[in-house]
Design an enzyme around this catalytic site. Structure first.
Site, PDB file in Angstrom:
ATOM      1  N   ASP A  82       0.850  -1.197   0.000  1.00 40.15           N
ATOM      2  CA  ASP A  82       0.000   0.000   0.000  1.00 40.15           C
ATOM      3  C   ASP A  82       0.887   1.249   0.000  1.00 40.15           C
ATOM      4  O   ASP A  82       1.787   1.363   0.836  1.00 40.15           O
ATOM      5  CB  ASP A  82      -0.873  -0.051   1.273  1.00 40.15           C
ATOM      6  CG  ASP A  82      -1.952   1.003   1.292  1.00 40.15           C
ATOM      7  OD1 ASP A  82      -2.387   1.437   0.211  1.00 40.15           O
ATOM      8  OD2 ASP A  82      -2.381   1.379   2.403  1.00 40.15           O
ATOM      9  N   HIS A 180      -7.250  10.347   3.948  1.00 37.77           N
ATOM     10  CA  HIS A 180      -6.819   9.328   4.913  1.00 37.77           C
ATOM     11  C   HIS A 180      -7.058   9.809   6.341  1.00 37.77           C
ATOM     12  O   HIS A 180      -6.972  11.002   6.620  1.00 37.77           O
ATOM     13  CB  HIS A 180      -5.314   9.048   4.746  1.00 37.77           C
ATOM     14  CG  HIS A 180      -4.977   8.371   3.455  1.00 37.77           C
ATOM     15  ND1 HIS A 180      -4.107   8.888   2.543  1.00 37.77           N
ATOM     16  CD2 HIS A 180      -5.399   7.191   2.944  1.00 37.77           C
ATOM     17  CE1 HIS A 180      -3.986   8.068   1.512  1.00 37.77           C
ATOM     18  NE2 HIS A 180      -4.776   7.024   1.729  1.00 37.77           N
ATOM     19  N   ALA A 210     -11.401   5.582   2.729  1.00 40.70           N
ATOM     20  CA  ALA A 210     -12.846   5.287   2.756  1.00 40.70           C
ATOM     21  C   ALA A 210     -13.411   5.151   4.163  1.00 40.70           C
ATOM     22  O   ALA A 210     -14.641   5.115   4.331  1.00 40.70           O
ATOM     23  CB  ALA A 210     -13.131   4.023   1.957  1.00 40.70           C
ATOM     24  N   ASN A 230     -10.262   1.002   0.181  1.00 39.86           N
ATOM     25  CA  ASN A 230      -9.265   0.842   1.245  1.00 39.86           C
ATOM     26  C   ASN A 230      -9.802   1.285   2.611  1.00 39.86           C
ATOM     27  O   ASN A 230     -10.283   2.414   2.750  1.00 39.86           O
ATOM     28  CB  ASN A 230      -8.036   1.686   0.942  1.00 39.86           C
ATOM     29  CG  ASN A 230      -7.225   1.147  -0.218  1.00 39.86           C
ATOM     30  OD1 ASN A 230      -7.612   0.189  -0.875  1.00 39.86           O
ATOM     31  ND2 ASN A 230      -6.098   1.763  -0.475  1.00 39.86           N
ATOM     32  N   ASP A 232      -8.511   1.390   6.659  1.00 40.17           N
ATOM     33  CA  ASP A 232      -7.500   1.206   7.693  1.00 40.17           C
ATOM     34  C   ASP A 232      -7.988   1.820   9.014  1.00 40.17           C
ATOM     35  O   ASP A 232      -8.101   1.146  10.043  1.00 40.17           O
ATOM     36  CB  ASP A 232      -6.171   1.859   7.244  1.00 40.17           C
ATOM     37  CG  ASP A 232      -5.029   1.575   8.200  1.00 40.17           C
ATOM     38  OD1 ASP A 232      -5.225   0.846   9.189  1.00 40.17           O
ATOM     39  OD2 ASP A 232      -3.918   2.078   7.962  1.00 40.17           O
TER      40      ASP A 232
HETATM   41  O1  G3H Z   1      -4.335   3.158   1.836  1.00 44.45           O
HETATM   42  C1  G3H Z   1      -5.090   3.002   2.806  1.00 44.45           C
HETATM   43  C2  G3H Z   1      -6.405   3.646   2.916  1.00 44.45           C
HETATM   44  O2  G3H Z   1      -6.556   4.616   1.947  1.00 44.45           O
HETATM   45  C3  G3H Z   1      -6.845   3.947   4.303  1.00 44.45           C
HETATM   46  O3  G3H Z   1      -7.851   4.922   4.408  1.00 44.45           O
HETATM   47  O4  G3H Z   1      -7.518   6.064   6.598  1.00 44.45           O
HETATM   48  O5  G3H Z   1      -9.718   6.091   5.471  1.00 44.45           O
HETATM   49  O6  G3H Z   1      -8.890   3.989   6.452  1.00 44.45           O
HETATM   50  P1  G3H Z   1      -8.516   5.274   5.817  1.00 44.45           P
HETATM   51 ZN    ZN Z   2      -4.493   5.158   0.939  1.00 47.95          ZN
END
Ligand code: G3H
Ligand code: ZN
Length: 284
Positions: A82, A180, A210, A230, A232
Protein backbone atom coordinates in the site's frame (compact mmCIF):
# COMPACT_ATOMS: atom_id res chain seq x y z
CA UNK A 1 -5.05 -21.50 -2.55
CA UNK A 2 -2.07 -19.28 -3.35
CA UNK A 3 -2.33 -15.49 -3.22
CA UNK A 4 -4.13 -14.03 -6.24
CA UNK A 5 -3.55 -10.62 -7.80
CA UNK A 6 -5.57 -7.53 -6.98
CA UNK A 7 -6.14 -7.11 -10.73
CA UNK A 8 -7.87 -10.48 -10.95
CA UNK A 9 -10.18 -9.73 -8.00
CA UNK A 10 -11.04 -6.21 -9.11
CA UNK A 11 -11.64 -7.05 -12.77
CA UNK A 12 -14.34 -9.45 -11.60
CA UNK A 13 -15.64 -6.73 -9.27
CA UNK A 14 -15.77 -4.17 -12.08
CA UNK A 15 -17.80 -6.60 -14.19
CA UNK A 16 -20.09 -7.48 -11.29
CA UNK A 17 -20.66 -3.87 -10.14
CA UNK A 18 -19.22 -4.29 -6.64
CA UNK A 19 -15.93 -3.43 -4.88
CA UNK A 20 -13.41 -5.59 -3.04
CA UNK A 21 -12.29 -4.32 0.37
CA UNK A 22 -8.58 -3.82 1.05
CA UNK A 23 -7.70 -3.91 4.74
CA UNK A 24 -4.39 -2.88 6.28
CA UNK A 25 -2.43 -5.67 7.91
CA UNK A 26 -0.22 -4.93 10.94
CA UNK A 27 -0.49 -7.97 13.20
CA UNK A 28 -1.95 -11.45 13.54
CA UNK A 29 -5.22 -10.34 15.12
CA UNK A 30 -6.00 -8.05 12.18
CA UNK A 31 -5.15 -10.83 9.74
CA UNK A 32 -7.39 -13.33 11.49
CA UNK A 33 -10.23 -10.82 11.79
CA UNK A 34 -10.12 -10.00 8.07
CA UNK A 35 -9.88 -13.62 6.93
CA UNK A 36 -12.63 -14.80 9.29
CA UNK A 37 -14.86 -12.01 7.98
CA UNK A 38 -14.12 -12.93 4.35
CA UNK A 39 -14.90 -16.60 4.98
CA UNK A 40 -18.09 -15.78 6.87
CA UNK A 41 -19.22 -13.48 4.05
CA UNK A 42 -17.92 -15.67 1.22
CA UNK A 43 -16.09 -12.62 -0.07
CA UNK A 44 -12.81 -12.12 -1.94
CA UNK A 45 -10.44 -9.93 0.07
CA UNK A 46 -7.28 -7.84 -0.22
CA UNK A 47 -4.71 -7.61 2.56
CA UNK A 48 -2.30 -4.73 2.30
CA UNK A 49 0.74 -3.41 4.10
CA UNK A 50 1.44 0.31 4.44
CA UNK A 51 4.85 1.83 5.16
CA UNK A 52 3.99 1.81 8.86
CA UNK A 53 2.78 -1.79 8.67
CA UNK A 54 6.02 -2.93 7.05
CA UNK A 55 8.06 -1.09 9.67
CA UNK A 56 5.99 -2.40 12.57
CA UNK A 57 5.60 -6.07 11.65
CA UNK A 58 8.52 -6.51 9.24
CA UNK A 59 8.13 -7.49 5.60
CA UNK A 60 8.91 -11.17 6.19
CA UNK A 61 6.17 -11.51 8.81
CA UNK A 62 3.66 -9.65 6.61
CA UNK A 63 4.46 -11.86 3.60
CA UNK A 64 4.45 -15.08 5.61
CA UNK A 65 1.21 -14.28 7.46
CA UNK A 66 -0.59 -13.43 4.24
CA UNK A 67 0.72 -16.52 2.44
CA UNK A 68 -0.42 -18.82 5.25
CA UNK A 69 -3.79 -17.07 5.38
CA UNK A 70 -4.32 -17.43 1.64
CA UNK A 71 -3.27 -21.10 1.61
CA UNK A 72 -5.70 -21.92 4.39
CA UNK A 73 -8.58 -19.71 3.32
CA UNK A 74 -11.58 -20.94 1.37
CA UNK A 75 -11.90 -17.55 -0.40
CA UNK A 76 -9.43 -15.75 -2.72
CA UNK A 77 -6.90 -13.52 -0.94
CA UNK A 78 -4.48 -10.94 -2.41
CA UNK A 79 -1.51 -9.23 -0.75
CA UNK A 80 -0.78 -5.67 -1.86
CA UNK A 81 1.93 -3.14 -1.01
CA UNK A 82 0.00 0.00 0.00
CA UNK A 83 1.42 3.41 -1.03
CA UNK A 84 4.77 1.98 -2.14
CA UNK A 85 7.42 4.68 -2.13
CA UNK A 86 10.06 3.50 -4.62
CA UNK A 87 10.89 1.12 -7.46
CA UNK A 88 13.26 -0.69 -5.09
CA UNK A 89 10.61 -1.22 -2.42
CA UNK A 90 8.15 -2.59 -5.00
CA UNK A 91 10.81 -5.04 -6.21
CA UNK A 92 11.55 -6.25 -2.66
CA UNK A 93 7.84 -6.86 -2.07
CA UNK A 94 7.54 -8.83 -5.32
CA UNK A 95 10.57 -10.89 -4.32
CA UNK A 96 9.02 -11.56 -0.90
CA UNK A 97 5.84 -12.93 -2.46
CA UNK A 98 3.38 -10.02 -2.62
CA UNK A 99 0.83 -10.63 -5.38
CA UNK A 100 0.30 -6.92 -6.01
CA UNK A 101 2.02 -3.58 -5.43
CA UNK A 102 0.87 0.00 -5.32
CA UNK A 103 3.49 2.46 -6.46
CA UNK A 104 2.48 5.90 -5.26
CA UNK A 105 4.05 8.56 -7.43
CA UNK A 106 1.27 11.04 -6.73
CA UNK A 107 3.71 13.53 -5.17
CA UNK A 108 5.80 13.57 -8.36
CA UNK A 109 5.29 15.69 -11.46
CA UNK A 110 3.01 13.98 -14.05
CA UNK A 111 5.79 12.76 -16.34
CA UNK A 112 7.86 11.38 -13.44
CA UNK A 113 4.84 9.58 -12.01
CA UNK A 114 4.27 7.95 -15.41
CA UNK A 115 7.92 6.92 -15.71
CA UNK A 116 7.99 5.39 -12.21
CA UNK A 117 4.76 3.44 -12.63
CA UNK A 118 5.78 2.18 -16.09
CA UNK A 119 9.12 1.00 -14.74
CA UNK A 120 7.43 -0.95 -11.93
CA UNK A 121 4.68 -2.26 -14.21
CA UNK A 122 7.15 -3.62 -16.77
CA UNK A 123 8.83 -5.81 -14.15
CA UNK A 124 5.72 -6.67 -12.12
CA UNK A 125 3.77 -7.79 -15.18
CA UNK A 126 6.63 -10.02 -16.30
CA UNK A 127 6.26 -12.00 -13.07
CA UNK A 128 2.46 -11.95 -12.76
CA UNK A 129 2.12 -9.22 -10.13
CA UNK A 130 -0.47 -6.46 -10.54
CA UNK A 131 0.17 -2.74 -10.09
CA UNK A 132 -1.89 0.10 -8.63
CA UNK A 133 -0.95 3.74 -9.31
CA UNK A 134 -2.29 7.04 -7.97
CA UNK A 135 -3.02 10.26 -9.83
CA UNK A 136 -4.03 13.42 -7.98
CA UNK A 137 -3.13 13.78 -4.31
CA UNK A 138 -5.33 12.22 -1.62
CA UNK A 139 -5.34 14.40 1.50
CA UNK A 140 -4.90 13.37 5.14
CA UNK A 141 -2.43 11.24 7.04
CA UNK A 142 -1.55 7.59 6.69
CA UNK A 143 1.55 6.62 8.65
CA UNK A 144 4.46 8.57 7.11
CA UNK A 145 2.42 9.96 4.22
CA UNK A 146 0.99 13.35 5.11
CA UNK A 147 -0.84 15.52 2.59
CA UNK A 148 -2.19 18.80 4.00
CA UNK A 149 -5.73 19.76 2.99
CA UNK A 150 -4.48 22.65 0.86
CA UNK A 151 -2.06 20.37 -1.01
CA UNK A 152 -4.64 17.71 -1.89
CA UNK A 153 -5.52 17.80 -5.59
CA UNK A 154 -8.32 16.02 -7.43
CA UNK A 155 -7.64 13.63 -10.30
CA UNK A 156 -8.01 15.26 -13.71
CA UNK A 157 -10.04 12.88 -15.96
CA UNK A 158 -8.16 13.76 -19.17
CA UNK A 159 -4.81 13.31 -17.46
CA UNK A 160 -6.06 10.00 -16.03
CA UNK A 161 -6.71 8.63 -19.53
CA UNK A 162 -3.25 9.61 -20.75
CA UNK A 163 -1.63 8.37 -17.54
CA UNK A 164 -3.19 4.90 -17.76
CA UNK A 165 -2.40 4.51 -21.43
CA UNK A 166 1.25 5.44 -20.99
CA UNK A 167 2.09 4.03 -17.54
CA UNK A 168 0.11 0.77 -17.91
CA UNK A 169 -1.03 0.21 -14.30
CA UNK A 170 -3.73 -2.41 -13.62
CA UNK A 171 -5.62 -0.17 -11.18
CA UNK A 172 -5.87 3.57 -10.66
CA UNK A 173 -6.38 5.24 -7.27
CA UNK A 174 -8.36 8.44 -7.75
CA UNK A 175 -8.51 11.60 -5.66
CA UNK A 176 -12.18 12.61 -5.62
CA UNK A 177 -12.57 14.17 -2.17
CA UNK A 178 -11.79 11.40 0.31
CA UNK A 179 -8.88 11.69 2.78
CA UNK A 180 -6.82 9.33 4.91
CA UNK A 181 -7.45 9.20 8.66
CA UNK A 182 -10.38 10.50 10.72
CA UNK A 183 -12.61 13.08 9.00
CA UNK A 184 -13.27 16.38 10.73
CA UNK A 185 -16.53 17.03 8.87
CA UNK A 186 -18.46 14.96 6.33
CA UNK A 187 -16.34 14.21 3.23
CA UNK A 188 -17.62 15.79 0.01
CA UNK A 189 -17.10 13.37 -2.81
CA UNK A 190 -17.00 14.64 -6.37
CA UNK A 191 -19.13 11.96 -8.06
CA UNK A 192 -19.25 13.91 -11.33
CA UNK A 193 -15.47 13.66 -11.50
CA UNK A 194 -15.62 9.93 -10.79
CA UNK A 195 -18.08 9.51 -13.66
CA UNK A 196 -15.81 11.47 -16.00
CA UNK A 197 -12.78 9.39 -15.01
CA UNK A 198 -14.74 6.17 -15.46
CA UNK A 199 -15.75 7.20 -18.99
CA UNK A 200 -12.12 7.71 -20.00
CA UNK A 201 -10.34 4.93 -18.08
CA UNK A 202 -11.07 1.24 -18.54
CA UNK A 203 -9.14 -0.27 -15.63
CA UNK A 204 -10.54 -0.80 -12.08
CA UNK A 205 -10.61 2.36 -9.94
CA UNK A 206 -9.61 2.53 -6.28
CA UNK A 207 -11.07 4.60 -3.44
CA UNK A 208 -8.58 5.43 -0.68
CA UNK A 209 -9.50 7.09 2.60
CA UNK A 210 -12.85 5.29 2.76
CA UNK A 211 -13.07 5.02 6.56
CA UNK A 212 -15.77 7.37 7.80
CA UNK A 213 -17.36 7.89 4.38
CA UNK A 214 -21.16 7.54 4.76
CA UNK A 215 -22.67 4.28 3.50
CA UNK A 216 -24.78 6.02 0.86
CA UNK A 217 -21.70 7.65 -0.66
CA UNK A 218 -19.87 4.32 -0.70
CA UNK A 219 -22.81 2.64 -2.46
CA UNK A 220 -22.87 5.38 -5.06
CA UNK A 221 -19.10 5.14 -5.57
CA UNK A 222 -19.47 1.40 -6.23
CA UNK A 223 -22.29 2.02 -8.70
CA UNK A 224 -20.17 4.60 -10.52
CA UNK A 225 -17.25 2.22 -10.94
CA UNK A 226 -15.06 2.00 -7.83
CA UNK A 227 -13.77 -1.61 -7.64
CA UNK A 228 -11.37 -1.52 -4.66
CA UNK A 229 -11.98 0.27 -1.36
CA UNK A 230 -9.26 0.84 1.25
CA UNK A 231 -10.07 0.71 4.95
CA UNK A 232 -7.50 1.21 7.69
CA UNK A 233 -8.66 3.85 10.18
CA UNK A 234 -11.95 2.12 11.04
CA UNK A 235 -10.05 -1.05 11.97
CA UNK A 236 -7.75 0.98 14.23
CA UNK A 237 -10.75 2.59 15.91
CA UNK A 238 -12.53 -0.76 16.45
CA UNK A 239 -9.35 -2.39 17.77
CA UNK A 240 -8.53 0.41 20.20
CA UNK A 241 -12.07 0.86 21.45
CA UNK A 242 -12.35 -2.86 22.22
CA UNK A 243 -9.04 -2.86 24.10
CA UNK A 244 -10.15 0.22 26.06
CA UNK A 245 -13.44 -1.46 26.97
CA UNK A 246 -11.68 -4.56 28.29
CA UNK A 247 -9.19 -2.59 30.35
CA UNK A 248 -11.81 -0.23 31.73
CA UNK A 249 -13.95 -3.18 32.82
CA UNK A 250 -10.98 -5.19 34.14
CA UNK A 251 -8.01 -2.86 34.88
CA UNK A 252 -6.00 -5.76 36.34
CA UNK A 253 -6.31 -7.98 33.28
CA UNK A 254 -2.85 -9.18 32.18
CA UNK A 255 -3.68 -11.92 29.67
CA UNK A 256 -3.02 -10.53 26.14
CA UNK A 257 -5.49 -13.05 24.71
CA UNK A 258 -8.28 -11.62 26.81
CA UNK A 259 -7.38 -8.12 25.69
CA UNK A 260 -6.73 -8.82 22.00
CA UNK A 261 -9.46 -11.43 21.48
CA UNK A 262 -12.31 -8.91 21.79
CA UNK A 263 -10.36 -6.49 19.56
CA UNK A 264 -10.18 -9.20 16.90
CA UNK A 265 -13.93 -9.81 17.15
CA UNK A 266 -14.68 -6.09 16.91
CA UNK A 267 -12.56 -5.77 13.75
CA UNK A 268 -14.18 -8.83 12.18
CA UNK A 269 -17.58 -7.21 12.65
CA UNK A 270 -16.40 -4.02 10.93
CA UNK A 271 -14.93 -5.97 8.01
CA UNK A 272 -18.10 -8.02 7.53
CA UNK A 273 -20.22 -4.85 7.50
CA UNK A 274 -17.90 -3.33 4.89
CA UNK A 275 -18.06 -6.43 2.68
CA UNK A 276 -21.86 -6.28 2.69
CA UNK A 277 -21.77 -2.55 1.96
CA UNK A 278 -19.27 -2.96 -0.90
CA UNK A 279 -21.37 -5.80 -2.40
CA UNK A 280 -18.51 -8.33 -2.29
CA UNK A 281 -20.35 -10.71 0.08
CA UNK A 282 -21.29 -13.94 -1.66
CA UNK A 283 -18.92 -13.30 -4.59
CA UNK A 284 -16.26 -15.86 -3.63
O1 G3H B 1 -4.33 3.16 1.84
C1 G3H B 1 -5.09 3.00 2.81
C2 G3H B 1 -6.40 3.65 2.92
O2 G3H B 1 -6.56 4.62 1.95
C3 G3H B 1 -6.84 3.95 4.30
O3 G3H B 1 -7.85 4.92 4.41
O4 G3H B 1 -7.52 6.06 6.60
O5 G3H B 1 -9.72 6.09 5.47
O6 G3H B 1 -8.89 3.99 6.45
P1 G3H B 1 -8.52 5.27 5.82
ZN1 ZN C 1 -4.49 5.16 0.94
Amino acid sequence: MALVTVAELTRAAAEGGYAVGAFNLNNMEILQAVIAAAEEERSPVILQASQGGLKYAGIDYIAAMARVAAENASVPVALNLDHGTSFEQAMVCIRKGFSAVMIDGSQLPFEENIALVKRVADVAHAVGVSVEAELGKIGGTEDDIVVAEQDATMTNPDEAAEFVERAQPDLLAVAIGTAHGVYKGEPRIDFKRLEEIKKRVDIPLVLHGASGVPDEAIRKACQLGISKINIDTELRVAFTQAVRNVLEAAPNEIDPRKILGPAREAMQKVVQEKMRLFGSSGRA
